[in-house]
Motif scaffolding. Structure first.
Motif, PDB file in Angstrom:
ATOM      1  N   VAL A   2       9.726   1.560   0.244  1.00  6.83           N
ATOM      2  CA  VAL A   2       9.145   0.583   1.156  1.00  6.83           C
ATOM      3  C   VAL A   2       7.677   0.358   0.826  1.00  6.83           C
ATOM      4  O   VAL A   2       7.064   1.126   0.092  1.00  6.83           O
ATOM      5  CB  VAL A   2       9.271   1.047   2.628  1.00  6.83           C
ATOM      6  N   GLU A   3       7.124  -0.747   1.386  1.00  8.01           N
ATOM      7  CA  GLU A   3       5.681  -1.000   1.391  1.00  8.01           C
ATOM      8  C   GLU A   3       5.056  -0.963  -0.005  1.00  8.01           C
ATOM      9  O   GLU A   3       4.190  -0.152  -0.314  1.00  8.01           O
ATOM     10  CB  GLU A   3       4.986   0.034   2.287  1.00  8.01           C
ATOM     11  N   VAL A   5       2.575  -2.236  -2.973  1.00 11.30           N
ATOM     12  CA  VAL A   5       1.262  -2.882  -3.045  1.00 11.30           C
ATOM     13  C   VAL A   5       0.811  -2.932  -4.505  1.00 11.30           C
ATOM     14  O   VAL A   5       1.186  -2.093  -5.324  1.00 11.30           O
ATOM     15  CB  VAL A   5       0.212  -2.137  -2.196  1.00 11.30           C
ATOM     16  N   PHE A  15       4.120   2.297  -4.292  1.00 10.92           N
ATOM     17  CA  PHE A  15       5.057   2.149  -3.181  1.00 10.92           C
ATOM     18  C   PHE A  15       5.356   3.505  -2.554  1.00 10.92           C
ATOM     19  O   PHE A  15       5.164   4.559  -3.180  1.00 10.92           O
ATOM     20  CB  PHE A  15       6.363   1.479  -3.650  1.00 10.92           C
ATOM     21  N   THR A  47       5.353   5.033   9.720  1.00  5.62           N
ATOM     22  CA  THR A  47       4.858   3.713   9.369  1.00  5.62           C
ATOM     23  C   THR A  47       4.907   3.416   7.878  1.00  5.62           C
ATOM     24  O   THR A  47       4.980   2.271   7.478  1.00  5.62           O
ATOM     25  CB  THR A  47       3.395   3.551   9.823  1.00  5.62           C
ATOM     26  N   PHE A  48       4.829   4.437   7.025  1.00  9.35           N
ATOM     27  CA  PHE A  48       4.780   4.270   5.562  1.00  9.35           C
ATOM     28  C   PHE A  48       3.664   3.300   5.169  1.00  9.35           C
ATOM     29  O   PHE A  48       3.816   2.465   4.297  1.00  9.35           O
ATOM     30  CB  PHE A  48       6.116   3.754   5.010  1.00  9.35           C
ATOM     31  N   ASP A  49       2.527   3.404   5.845  1.00  7.94           N
ATOM     32  CA  ASP A  49       1.454   2.438   5.655  1.00  7.94           C
ATOM     33  C   ASP A  49       0.583   2.795   4.460  1.00  7.94           C
ATOM     34  O   ASP A  49       0.088   3.918   4.355  1.00  7.94           O
ATOM     35  CB  ASP A  49       0.593   2.374   6.921  1.00  7.94           C
ATOM     36  N   THR A  51      -2.254   0.765   1.304  1.00  7.02           N
ATOM     37  CA  THR A  51      -2.912  -0.426   0.776  1.00  7.02           C
ATOM     38  C   THR A  51      -3.628  -0.050  -0.504  1.00  7.02           C
ATOM     39  O   THR A  51      -3.900   1.118  -0.764  1.00  7.02           O
ATOM     40  CB  THR A  51      -3.888  -1.021   1.821  1.00  7.02           C
ATOM     41  N   TYR A  60      -3.248   5.773   1.841  1.00  3.03           N
ATOM     42  CA  TYR A  60      -1.960   5.943   2.518  1.00  3.03           C
ATOM     43  C   TYR A  60      -2.130   6.855   3.724  1.00  3.03           C
ATOM     44  O   TYR A  60      -2.966   7.748   3.737  1.00  3.03           O
ATOM     45  CB  TYR A  60      -0.876   6.461   1.573  1.00  3.03           C
ATOM     46  N   SER A  92      -3.872   0.538   9.827  1.00  5.88           N
ATOM     47  CA  SER A  92      -3.963  -0.774   9.170  1.00  5.88           C
ATOM     48  C   SER A  92      -5.249  -0.994   8.381  1.00  5.88           C
ATOM     49  O   SER A  92      -5.994  -1.949   8.641  1.00  5.88           O
ATOM     50  CB  SER A  92      -3.807  -1.899  10.210  1.00  5.88           C
ATOM     51  N   PRO A 162       6.380  -4.391  11.766  1.00  9.07           N
ATOM     52  CA  PRO A 162       5.359  -3.375  11.509  1.00  9.07           C
ATOM     53  C   PRO A 162       5.203  -2.428  12.698  1.00  9.07           C
ATOM     54  O   PRO A 162       4.990  -2.873  13.823  1.00  9.07           O
ATOM     55  CB  PRO A 162       4.087  -4.196  11.290  1.00  9.07           C
ATOM     56  N   THR A 197       0.032 -11.782   7.766  1.00  6.88           N
ATOM     57  CA  THR A 197      -0.841 -11.563   6.620  1.00  6.88           C
ATOM     58  C   THR A 197      -1.667 -12.818   6.390  1.00  6.88           C
ATOM     59  O   THR A 197      -1.407 -13.863   6.991  1.00  6.88           O
ATOM     60  CB  THR A 197      -0.039 -11.236   5.338  1.00  6.88           C
TER      61      THR A 197
END
Length: 211
Positions: A2-3, A5, A15, A47-49, A51, A60, A92, A162, A197
């Protein structure tokens, strides 16, 4: 997986993956090849957040949501984005155009709102205080403003949204990095939305709409 970038030069894709039973960061060449595990610590699996571009390090979320790791892809060295994460939570992260600062949604008592973190000093500055949940979307090209999503939580939709939750009464705000009142850029005319986004120049916004 997931996720995903991109790196700033567009050559690598990072990822999140639970391959091997652990929530970690992996990277693969954009032209193809075998993925390589980069992180040595587990990330937040709720969240698996993460960037990356335009910053040099991959950010992360730490398990527990109190901090983010800065991961250097070449050396795989890791350190925390915040030096002191005992006061609350951050979410975020969005890099500034030069990659030297990060805007985050912060729940850092006694103030809740948008914070800017200097990646060299690892200290945060509150630029917009609000009792509501606001999510940074991106920066203006001159790095003088941050665009944020102001909204109310509506429904729990699981991994299709999200954080698992959709939003309503959503509007885009422009916040100055010097502080002061926010300016409304747009009111989204939708009852229920998922993620939002923006394009790098801040001229267009894209959102998922539920109907």
């Amino acid at each position: 997986n997931v996720e995903a970038v991109w790196s700033a030069n567009g050559r690598l894709i990072a990822f999140a993956s639970t391959e091997g039973g652990r929530s970690r960061i992996w990277a693969v060449n954009a032209s193809g090849g075998e993925p390589v595990a980069l992180s040595s610590t587990d990330m937040g699996s709720d969240t698996f957040d993460l960037t990356w571009s335009p910053g040099a390090q991959i950010l992360y979320q730490q398990s527990g949501n109190r901090n983010y790791y800065e991961l250097e892809p070449a050396t795989r060295a890791e350190r925390f984005l915040l030096d002191d994460d005992s006061r609350g939570w951050i979410f975020s992260p969005v890099y500034s155009p030069d990659g030297r600062k990060v805007a985050v949604q912060g729940n850092l008592p006694p103030r809740h709102g948008i914070y800017v973190i200097d990646t060299s000093e690892h200290r945060e500055k509150l630029v917009y205080a609000t009792p509501e949940d606001v999510t940074p979307l991106g920066w203006s090209a001159d790095a003088h403003f941050i665009y944020v999503l102001d909204s109310k939580t509506l429904n729990f939709r699981g991994p299709t949204a999200p954080g698992g939750e959709t939003k309503t009464e959503a509007r885009i705000l422009r916040v100055s990095v010097e502080g002061g009142p926010a300016t409304t850029v747009a009111v989204l005319p939708f009852e229920e939305i998922g993620g939002v986004t923006m394009t790098p120049d801040g001229r267009k916004f894209i959102c998922a709409v539920y109907s």
